[in-house]
Design an enzyme around this catalytic site. Structure first.
Site, PDB file in Angstrom:
ATOM      1  N   TYR A  33       0.827  -1.202   0.000  1.00 48.77           N
ATOM      2  CA  TYR A  33       0.000   0.000   0.000  1.00 48.77           C
ATOM      3  C   TYR A  33       0.858   1.248   0.000  1.00 48.77           C
ATOM      4  O   TYR A  33       2.067   1.201   0.211  1.00 48.77           O
ATOM      5  CB  TYR A  33      -0.951  -0.005   1.198  1.00 48.77           C
ATOM      6  CG  TYR A  33      -0.302   0.314   2.533  1.00 48.77           C
ATOM      7  CD1 TYR A  33       0.524  -0.611   3.168  1.00 48.77           C
ATOM      8  CD2 TYR A  33      -0.506   1.547   3.160  1.00 48.77           C
ATOM      9  CE1 TYR A  33       1.108  -0.318   4.390  1.00 48.77           C
ATOM     10  CE2 TYR A  33       0.078   1.844   4.386  1.00 48.77           C
ATOM     11  CZ  TYR A  33       0.882   0.906   4.990  1.00 48.77           C
ATOM     12  OH  TYR A  33       1.475   1.197   6.191  1.00 48.77           O
ATOM     13  N   ARG A  52       8.011   3.900  -4.787  1.00 49.61           N
ATOM     14  CA  ARG A  52       8.059   2.960  -3.661  1.00 49.61           C
ATOM     15  C   ARG A  52       7.004   1.866  -3.821  1.00 49.61           C
ATOM     16  O   ARG A  52       7.245   0.704  -3.495  1.00 49.61           O
ATOM     17  CB  ARG A  52       7.881   3.710  -2.332  1.00 49.61           C
ATOM     18  CG  ARG A  52       8.122   2.816  -1.123  1.00 49.61           C
ATOM     19  CD  ARG A  52       8.139   3.591   0.179  1.00 49.61           C
ATOM     20  NE  ARG A  52       6.851   4.179   0.482  1.00 49.61           N
ATOM     21  CZ  ARG A  52       6.612   4.998   1.493  1.00 49.61           C
ATOM     22  NH1 ARG A  52       7.596   5.324   2.324  1.00 49.61           N
ATOM     23  NH2 ARG A  52       5.418   5.492   1.707  1.00 49.61           N
ATOM     24  N   ARG A 100      -8.067 -20.254  -1.720  1.00 52.76           N
ATOM     25  CA  ARG A 100      -7.026 -20.114  -0.701  1.00 52.76           C
ATOM     26  C   ARG A 100      -5.985 -21.226  -0.792  1.00 52.76           C
ATOM     27  O   ARG A 100      -6.295 -22.406  -0.604  1.00 52.76           O
ATOM     28  CB  ARG A 100      -7.641 -20.105   0.697  1.00 52.76           C
ATOM     29  CG  ARG A 100      -6.602 -19.792   1.775  1.00 52.76           C
ATOM     30  CD  ARG A 100      -7.184 -19.759   3.177  1.00 52.76           C
ATOM     31  NE  ARG A 100      -6.136 -19.410   4.136  1.00 52.76           N
ATOM     32  CZ  ARG A 100      -5.247 -20.283   4.614  1.00 52.76           C
ATOM     33  NH1 ARG A 100      -5.293 -21.537   4.229  1.00 52.76           N
ATOM     34  NH2 ARG A 100      -4.307 -19.883   5.464  1.00 52.76           N
ATOM     35  N   HIS A 102      -1.377 -21.335  -0.367  1.00 55.30           N
ATOM     36  CA  HIS A 102      -0.255 -20.432  -0.079  1.00 55.30           C
ATOM     37  C   HIS A 102       0.560 -19.974  -1.293  1.00 55.30           C
ATOM     38  O   HIS A 102       0.893 -18.806  -1.384  1.00 55.30           O
ATOM     39  CB  HIS A 102       0.668 -21.060   0.973  1.00 55.30           C
ATOM     40  CG  HIS A 102       0.072 -21.068   2.352  1.00 55.30           C
ATOM     41  ND1 HIS A 102      -1.048 -21.803   2.676  1.00 55.30           N
ATOM     42  CD2 HIS A 102       0.433 -20.420   3.481  1.00 55.30           C
ATOM     43  CE1 HIS A 102      -1.359 -21.616   3.951  1.00 55.30           C
ATOM     44  NE2 HIS A 102      -0.471 -20.783   4.468  1.00 55.30           N
ATOM     45  N   GLU A 181      12.104   2.556  14.108  1.00 64.74           N
ATOM     46  CA  GLU A 181      11.179   3.602  13.648  1.00 64.74           C
ATOM     47  C   GLU A 181       9.891   3.482  14.456  1.00 64.74           C
ATOM     48  O   GLU A 181       9.738   2.582  15.279  1.00 64.74           O
ATOM     49  CB  GLU A 181      10.894   3.440  12.154  1.00 64.74           C
ATOM     50  CG  GLU A 181      10.215   2.115  11.824  1.00 64.74           C
ATOM     51  CD  GLU A 181       9.964   1.899  10.330  1.00 64.74           C
ATOM     52  OE1 GLU A 181       9.844   2.883   9.586  1.00 64.74           O
ATOM     53  OE2 GLU A 181       9.870   0.722   9.940  1.00 64.74           O
TER      54      GLU A 181
HETATM   55  N1  PDD Z   1       2.857   5.151   7.389  1.00 62.90           N
HETATM   56  N2  PDD Z   1       7.492   3.877   8.869  1.00 62.90           N
HETATM   57  C1  PDD Z   1       6.381   3.116   8.805  1.00 62.90           C
HETATM   58  C2  PDD Z   1       6.381   1.759   9.432  1.00 62.90           C
HETATM   59  C3  PDD Z   1       5.242   3.626   8.151  1.00 62.90           C
HETATM   60  O1  PDD Z   1       4.137   2.867   8.065  1.00 62.90           O
HETATM   61  C4  PDD Z   1       5.277   4.930   7.588  1.00 62.90           C
HETATM   62  C5  PDD Z   1       4.092   5.497   6.864  1.00 62.90           C
HETATM   63  C6  PDD Z   1       6.463   5.684   7.708  1.00 62.90           C
HETATM   64  C7  PDD Z   1       6.592   7.060   7.123  1.00 62.90           C
HETATM   65  O2  PDD Z   1       6.630   6.979   5.703  1.00 62.90           O
HETATM   66  P1  PDD Z   1       6.073   8.166   4.794  1.00 62.90           P
HETATM   67  O3  PDD Z   1       6.827   9.395   5.172  1.00 62.90           O
HETATM   68  O4  PDD Z   1       6.394   7.722   3.407  1.00 62.90           O
HETATM   69  O5  PDD Z   1       4.613   8.281   5.064  1.00 62.90           O
HETATM   70  C8  PDD Z   1       7.553   5.111   8.338  1.00 62.90           C
HETATM   71  C9  PDD Z   1       1.648   5.555   6.698  1.00 62.90           C
HETATM   72  C10 PDD Z   1       1.418   7.019   6.768  1.00 62.90           C
HETATM   73  C11 PDD Z   1       0.497   4.711   7.212  1.00 62.90           C
HETATM   74  O6  PDD Z   1       0.704   3.518   7.399  1.00 62.90           O
HETATM   75  O7  PDD Z   1      -0.605   5.227   7.391  1.00 62.90           O
END
Ligand code: PDD
Length: 283
Positions: A33, A52, A100, A102, A181
């Site tokens: 996504y 990405r 379904r 795998h 993160e």
């Molecule tokens: N999340 N790290 C993780 C695990 C994330 O899911 C996201 C983004 C980021 C920041 O990435 P970006 O700057 O490209 O949004 C870092 C989105 C916003 C979400 O899951 O809603």
């Protein structure tokens, strides 16, 4: 204006938007996504997000549901039909519908869903002025966090723990005690010497598009950045802490677990970086 979703070739009212029970996203989290910010009716860093998305699909050996240009047209149409000035577009690709089993199905068509939602810039600004709190939790995810997969169970468990503790986000730490993160954000600190630090990209984190854009802006402004891992201890003792994401932009953090950062108010550098990023989105 009622919300409209795009589901596999059709624009449908949001409340009637459905996918099949044997969609592999539903059964296996076999999908990827993107979340792209919309500011002033414009997509921010559309190219970075699409690059990405294509990378995520490639890494999972998944076919694209359509070429890039038609996908951009669908994105524009979803924004138009929902009348979004400021908000987010959510797009999800799964390997499609198949009985379904795998292994990858032979003849499934990749499925594409898109939704858009409004965000209030005023509320976001108020949150930034106040700052948010984060907790720290062990990172229990897999070894391909660079792929933006819809398989987000560890992330939602971390976020839920944060919510239950009255925090906005959970910063995850690895086996060495280094912060990877946030559950849906990238983590940054400014140490007591004023050095800006964020973890380099690798399989351990998602290469955030907001993070990448901010790094470019720092270069433009001649602001020094150290790309290195930092520990939970460094985080707790930082002069400033902030996080970045497509939905939070640059968001100052004022407390980590029970430790107040600085004087408990957003740091001046974090606020300046937020302004720099806001100006960039308004360009
Ligand atoms: N999340 N790290 C993780 C695990 C994330 O899911 C996201 C983004 C980021 C920041 O990435 P970006 O700057 O490209 O949004 C870092 C989105 C916003 C979400 O899951 O809603």
């Amino acid at each position: 204006m009622s919300r409209i979703a795009y589901v596999n070739g059709q624009y449908v009212p949001h409340q009637h938007a459905c996918v099949h029970i044997e969609d592999r996203g539903y059964q296996f989290a076999d999908g990827v996504y993107e979340v792209v910010p919309i500011v002033g009716g414009k997509l921010i860093d559309e190219k970075g997000h699409l690059d990405r998305l294509w990378r995520s699909m490639n890494e999972l050996k998944m076919d694209a549901p359509m070429k890039r240009r038609p996908m951009q047209l669908v994105m524009a149409e979803v924004i138009r039909r929902n009348g979004i000035e400021n908000g987010l577009i959510y797009m999800q690709v799964t390997r499609g519908v198949a009985p379904r089993d795998h292994p990858f199905p032979k003849n499934a068509q990749p499925a594409l869903v898109m939704t858009a939602k409004r965000l209030s810039m005023e509320k976001a600004a108020q949150k930034a002025e106040k700052g948010v709190t984060v907790i720290t939790v062990p990172d229990i995810r897999w070894q391909r966090c660079d792929i933006k997969s819809v398989s987000l169970l560890p992330n939602i468990l971390a976020k839920q723990e944060a919510v239950e503790k009255g925090a906005y986000e959970a910063f995850q730490f690895d086996g060495e005690g280094n912060i990877t993160e946030g559950s849906s954000t990238n983590a940054w600190i400014i140490d007591q010497d004023g050095t800006l630090i964020t973890r380099p990209t690798s399989n351990s984190i998602l290469a955030g598009i907001t993070r990448a854009a901010l790094i470019e802006l720092l270069k433009e402004k001649g602001i020094k950045l150290e790309l290195r891992s930092f520990t939970v201890d460094e985080l707790r003792n930082a002069r400033e802490v902030f996080l970045t994401s497509s939905s939070s932009y640059v968001q100052p953090v004022v407390q980590v677990d029970d430790k107040v950062i600085g004087n408990g108010k957003p740091g001046s550098v974090s606020l300046e970086l937020r302004t720099i990023f806001k100006d960039y989105m308004d360009r």
